[in-house]
Design a protein around this motif. Structure first.
Motif, PDB file in Angstrom:
ATOM      1  N   CYS A   1      -8.344  -2.787   2.731  1.00  0.00           N
ATOM      2  CA  CYS A   1      -8.687  -2.111   1.470  1.00  0.00           C
ATOM      3  C   CYS A   1      -7.454  -1.968   0.589  1.00  0.00           C
ATOM      4  O   CYS A   1      -7.489  -2.288  -0.597  1.00  0.00           O
TER       5      CYS A   1
ATOM      6  N   ARG B   1      -6.631  -3.735  -3.165  1.00  0.00           N
ATOM      7  CA  ARG B   1      -6.409  -2.935  -4.379  1.00  0.00           C
ATOM      8  C   ARG B   1      -5.028  -3.158  -4.992  1.00  0.00           C
ATOM      9  O   ARG B   1      -4.876  -3.128  -6.197  1.00  0.00           O
TER      10      ARG B   1
ATOM     11  N   ASP C   1      -3.865  -6.526  -7.340  1.00  0.00           N
ATOM     12  CA  ASP C   1      -4.161  -6.619  -8.771  1.00  0.00           C
ATOM     13  C   ASP C   1      -2.917  -6.373  -9.622  1.00  0.00           C
ATOM     14  O   ASP C   1      -2.805  -6.886 -10.719  1.00  0.00           O
TER      15      ASP C   1
ATOM     16  N   ASP D   1       0.595   2.808  -9.240  1.00  0.00           N
ATOM     17  CA  ASP D   1      -0.425   1.930  -8.679  1.00  0.00           C
ATOM     18  C   ASP D   1      -0.492   2.006  -7.160  1.00  0.00           C
ATOM     19  O   ASP D   1      -1.575   1.931  -6.577  1.00  0.00           O
TER      20      ASP D   1
ATOM     21  N   ALA E   1      -3.797   3.245  -5.022  1.00  0.00           N
ATOM     22  CA  ALA E   1      -4.408   2.400  -3.994  1.00  0.00           C
ATOM     23  C   ALA E   1      -4.511   3.144  -2.669  1.00  0.00           C
ATOM     24  O   ALA E   1      -5.521   3.037  -1.962  1.00  0.00           O
TER      25      ALA E   1
ATOM     26  N   ALA F   1      -7.382   5.638  -3.082  1.00  0.00           N
ATOM     27  CA  ALA F   1      -8.700   4.999  -3.220  1.00  0.00           C
ATOM     28  C   ALA F   1      -9.245   4.520  -1.893  1.00  0.00           C
ATOM     29  O   ALA F   1     -10.467   4.438  -1.723  1.00  0.00           O
ATOM     30  N   CYS F   2      -8.374   4.230  -0.940  1.00  0.00           N
ATOM     31  CA  CYS F   2      -8.827   3.671   0.339  1.00  0.00           C
ATOM     32  C   CYS F   2      -9.004   4.720   1.435  1.00  0.00           C
ATOM     33  O   CYS F   2      -9.370   4.381   2.560  1.00  0.00           O
TER      34      CYS F   2
END
Length: 118
Positions: free
Chosen positions: A42, A46, A49, A106, A110, A113-114
């Motif tokens: 994951c 992410r 990007d 970033d 990430a 988000a995971c």
């Protein structure tokens, strides 16, 4: 003048090695219900990007993800240690310049988000 500020900021952050980064206090320390492999997959999906693909290697009871800097190839800027725990994983984020409020977010986004089962 703006260029001088950018150059000064880059000079202050320097080129950190993995050993330098892992000896800093963690920027984040969280738990996830995902296995180390699921979490690493994951996170890598992410982060690619915004950066070159990170290096993944086995580490203790899990994995270590070494994230490169945005503009230089091969120089690490962060380490994500993912260790197996009962029912999931323990995640620690170590960042070069982790106390700099102007650093890119970033990597932290990430990591966050995971955490859950997204």
């Amino acid at each position: 003048m703006k260029l001088a500020v950018v150059i000064l900021a880059l000079a202050m952050t320097g080129c950190a090695s993995v050993a330098d980064i892992e000896h800093t206090p963690p920027t984040m320390s969280v738990m996830s219900g995902k296995s180390p492999q699921e979490y690493a997959d994951c996170f890598v999906a992410r982060i690619t990007d915004s950066r070159n693909p990170p290096q993944i290697e086995p580490h203790r009871e899990g994995m270590r993800v070494i994230v490169p800097q945005k503009f230089t190839h091969g120089t690490p800027t962060a380490i994500v240690d993912i260790e197996k725990r009962s029912g999931g994983s323990s995640i620690k984020l170590f960042e070069s310049g982790g106390n700099n409020p102007l650093r890119p977010k970033d990597i932290q986004h990430a990591v966050n988000a995971c955490i859950s089962g997204e």
